[in-house]
Design a protein around this motif. Structure first.
Motif, mmCIF file in Angstrom:
data_model
loop_
_atom_site.group_PDB
_atom_site.id
_atom_site.type_symbol
_atom_site.label_atom_id
_atom_site.label_comp_id
_atom_site.label_asym_id
_atom_site.label_seq_id
_atom_site.Cartn_x
_atom_site.Cartn_y
_atom_site.Cartn_z
ATOM 1 N N GLY A 11 -74.565 -64.486 50.511
ATOM 2 C CA GLY A 11 -74.573 -64.316 51.956
ATOM 3 C C GLY A 11 -73.369 -63.568 52.496
ATOM 4 O O GLY A 11 -73.012 -63.736 53.652
ATOM 5 N N GLN A 12 -72.726 -62.736 51.675
ATOM 6 C CA GLN A 12 -71.610 -61.918 52.153
ATOM 7 C C GLN A 12 -72.139 -60.898 53.158
ATOM 8 O O GLN A 12 -73.310 -60.546 53.145
ATOM 9 N N SER A 13 -71.252 -60.403 54.008
ATOM 10 C CA SER A 13 -71.647 -59.405 55.007
ATOM 11 C C SER A 13 -72.108 -58.122 54.315
ATOM 12 O O SER A 13 -71.669 -57.818 53.202
ATOM 13 N N PRO A 14 -72.959 -57.357 54.977
ATOM 14 C CA PRO A 14 -73.375 -56.069 54.405
ATOM 15 C C PRO A 14 -72.179 -55.153 54.099
ATOM 16 O O PRO A 14 -72.182 -54.463 53.087
ATOM 17 N N LEU A 15 -71.168 -55.161 54.963
ATOM 18 C CA LEU A 15 -69.988 -54.336 54.720
ATOM 19 C C LEU A 15 -69.260 -54.799 53.458
ATOM 20 O O LEU A 15 -68.853 -53.982 52.632
ATOM 21 N N TYR A 16 -69.084 -56.095 53.302
ATOM 22 C CA TYR A 16 -68.434 -56.637 52.098
ATOM 23 C C TYR A 16 -69.193 -56.169 50.857
ATOM 24 O O TYR A 16 -68.595 -55.695 49.891
ATOM 25 N N THR A 51 -62.223 -58.496 50.303
ATOM 26 C CA THR A 51 -61.991 -59.146 51.596
ATOM 27 C C THR A 51 -60.938 -58.379 52.385
ATOM 28 O O THR A 51 -61.082 -58.168 53.600
ATOM 29 N N THR A 54 -62.486 -55.169 53.590
ATOM 30 C CA THR A 54 -63.409 -55.457 54.689
ATOM 31 C C THR A 54 -62.648 -55.651 55.994
ATOM 32 O O THR A 54 -63.037 -55.109 57.037
ATOM 33 N N GLU A 58 -63.073 -53.328 59.265
ATOM 34 C CA GLU A 58 -63.507 -53.937 60.528
ATOM 35 C C GLU A 58 -62.422 -53.902 61.593
ATOM 36 O O GLU A 58 -62.615 -54.426 62.687
ATOM 37 N N ASN A 60 -59.668 -55.546 61.739
ATOM 38 C CA ASN A 60 -59.211 -56.904 62.038
ATOM 39 C C ASN A 60 -57.677 -56.888 62.013
ATOM 40 O O ASN A 60 -57.048 -57.309 61.049
#
Length: 106
Positions: A11-16, A51, A54, A58, A60
């Motif tokens: 269930g990791q993000s599509p970007l990950y 991570t 990512t 993003e 962040n």
């Protein structure tokens, strides 16, 4: 630490997952030109390379700033580059333009 070949969680993000697929082992000579341009970010061994990539992708800024201030992520230093050139360690990298995130693995 999560291996680039197998994420620890589903269930990791599509970007990950995209960045995970783009992560590869690389030799230091292939990274030297990015170091010369000041584009290499060195990621601590105990961090998940994907991570970090990512979070950068993003934008962040709070998380990335926290890692930078704690030294877990830093611009590649000349001493580290010289060490990598001398030892030719096992390195993994992923591109998050304009940066190349690199991590030494055992």
């Amino acid at each position: 630490m999560t291996s680039p070949e197998r994420p620890a969680e589903t269930g990791q993000s599509p970007l990950y997952l995209k960045l995970l697929a783009e992560t590869a082992q690389i030799a230091w000579p292939e990274l030297e030109r990015f170091f010369a341009r000041g584009m290499l970010l060195c990621v601590a061994r105990d961090m998940d390379l994907v991570t970090v990539a990512t979070a950068i992708a993003e934008d962040n800024t709070d998380q990335v700033a926290s890692w930078l201030s704690s030294g877990l992520v830093e611009r590649m230093q000349a001493e580290t580059a010289a060490d990598f050139a001398a030892r030719d360690p096992k390195l993994w990298a992923v591109v998050v333009s304009p940066w190349v995130c690199v991590q030494e693995r055992d």
